[in-house]
Design a protein around this motif. Structure first.
Motif, mmCIF file in Angstrom:
data_model
loop_
_atom_site.group_PDB
_atom_site.id
_atom_site.type_symbol
_atom_site.label_atom_id
_atom_site.label_comp_id
_atom_site.label_asym_id
_atom_site.label_seq_id
_atom_site.Cartn_x
_atom_site.Cartn_y
_atom_site.Cartn_z
ATOM 1 N N HIS A 1 -0.936 -7.001 -16.311
ATOM 2 C CA HIS A 1 -2.383 -7.096 -16.435
ATOM 3 C C HIS A 1 -2.949 -6.721 -15.076
ATOM 4 N N VAL A 2 -3.984 -5.900 -15.057
ATOM 5 C CA VAL A 2 -4.537 -5.403 -13.799
ATOM 6 C C VAL A 2 -5.907 -6.020 -13.559
ATOM 7 N N VAL A 3 -6.087 -6.537 -12.344
ATOM 8 C CA VAL A 3 -7.372 -7.053 -11.888
ATOM 9 C C VAL A 3 -7.742 -6.243 -10.653
ATOM 10 N N VAL A 4 -8.966 -5.731 -10.600
ATOM 11 C CA VAL A 4 -9.408 -4.914 -9.462
ATOM 12 C C VAL A 4 -10.510 -5.661 -8.720
ATOM 13 N N ALA B 1 -4.831 -1.350 -1.712
ATOM 14 C CA ALA B 1 -3.690 -2.246 -1.602
ATOM 15 C C ALA B 1 -3.513 -2.992 -2.916
ATOM 16 N N TRP B 2 -2.364 -3.610 -3.067
ATOM 17 C CA TRP B 2 -2.141 -4.436 -4.240
ATOM 18 C C TRP B 2 -1.147 -5.543 -3.927
ATOM 19 N N ILE B 3 -1.169 -6.541 -4.793
ATOM 20 C CA ILE B 3 -0.247 -7.666 -4.709
ATOM 21 C C ILE B 3 0.114 -8.045 -6.137
ATOM 22 N N ASP B 4 1.357 -8.398 -6.341
ATOM 23 C CA ASP B 4 1.830 -8.762 -7.677
ATOM 24 C C ASP B 4 2.181 -10.240 -7.739
ATOM 25 N N ARG C 1 0.862 -1.185 0.000
ATOM 26 C CA ARG C 1 0.000 0.000 0.000
ATOM 27 C C ARG C 1 0.888 1.219 0.000
ATOM 28 N N LEU C 2 0.317 2.352 -0.377
ATOM 29 C CA LEU C 2 1.114 3.572 -0.533
ATOM 30 C C LEU C 2 1.509 4.193 0.794
ATOM 31 N N SER C 3 0.590 4.185 1.755
ATOM 32 C CA SER C 3 0.860 4.816 3.038
ATOM 33 C C SER C 3 0.057 4.117 4.111
#
Length: 180
Positions: free
Chosen positions: A155-158, A100-103, A92-94
């Protein structure tokens, strides 16, 4: 969820929200959230639990007409969200960010809190029916933009609890859906 995730060839253990029904006494709802998160913490895979529209115990507040909200502002964060962010795979950025994200390889999974509607106490009771309101505050949109600006060759999944887009292609959120 852990058993299914651990026995299947999946990379993440994701729950899309509504861990609780939201209609129990607050101490029961808090206990259910704590018990569930203790189980998720035993997952062999990285997990992420999104906030659902009932996870703030809204039905109890609506039907009992109590003089204050049954959950304090930080209850859900302390019981659930902080455990999401204790995992090094979840980014997460802050500290204040709800995005949030996960790769995994060339895939980036982004998590948005579509139940990001602060309730307002009006004479002690919630001002509107929280469970019918779906939306994202501007801070999440700013964070989403920042993440996407830094997303290259993925590729982005939201994921969110509520649908972002209706079947007709329109916004399915009450607030800021078109911006998303």
């Amino acid at each position: 969820a852990n058993k299914a995730c651990d026995s299947l060839p999946v990379d993440y253990n994701i729950h899309l929200g509504d861990l609780i029904d939201g209609s129990d006494k607050p101490e029961i709802s808090r206990g259910l959230l704590q018990f569930t998160m203790e189980n998720y913490q035993n997952s062999q895979r990285p997990f992420y639990v999104l906030e659902g529209n009932h996870d703030e115990n809204d039905k109890y507040d609506e039907h009992k007409f109590i003089t204050s909200a049954s959950f304090r502002r930080d209850d859900y964060y302390n019981l659930v969200t902080k455990h999401d962010f204790e995992q090094p795979e979840i980014k997460r950025l802050s500290l204040g960010s709800k995005v949030a994200w996960i790769d995994k390889g060339d895939i980036r999974v982004i998590f948005l809190n579509t139940s990001d509607i602060p309730y307002i106490l009006n004479g002690g009771t919630k001002k509107y029916d929280f469970k019918k309101v779906r939306g994202i505050r501007e801070q999440q949109i700013e964070d989403l933009i920042s993440i996407l600006e830094k997303t290259i060759d993925k590729h982005v999944v939201v994921f969110g609890h509520a649908n972002l887009i209706s079947q007709s292609g329109r916004s399915a959120l009450n607030f800021n859906g078109y911006l998303v």
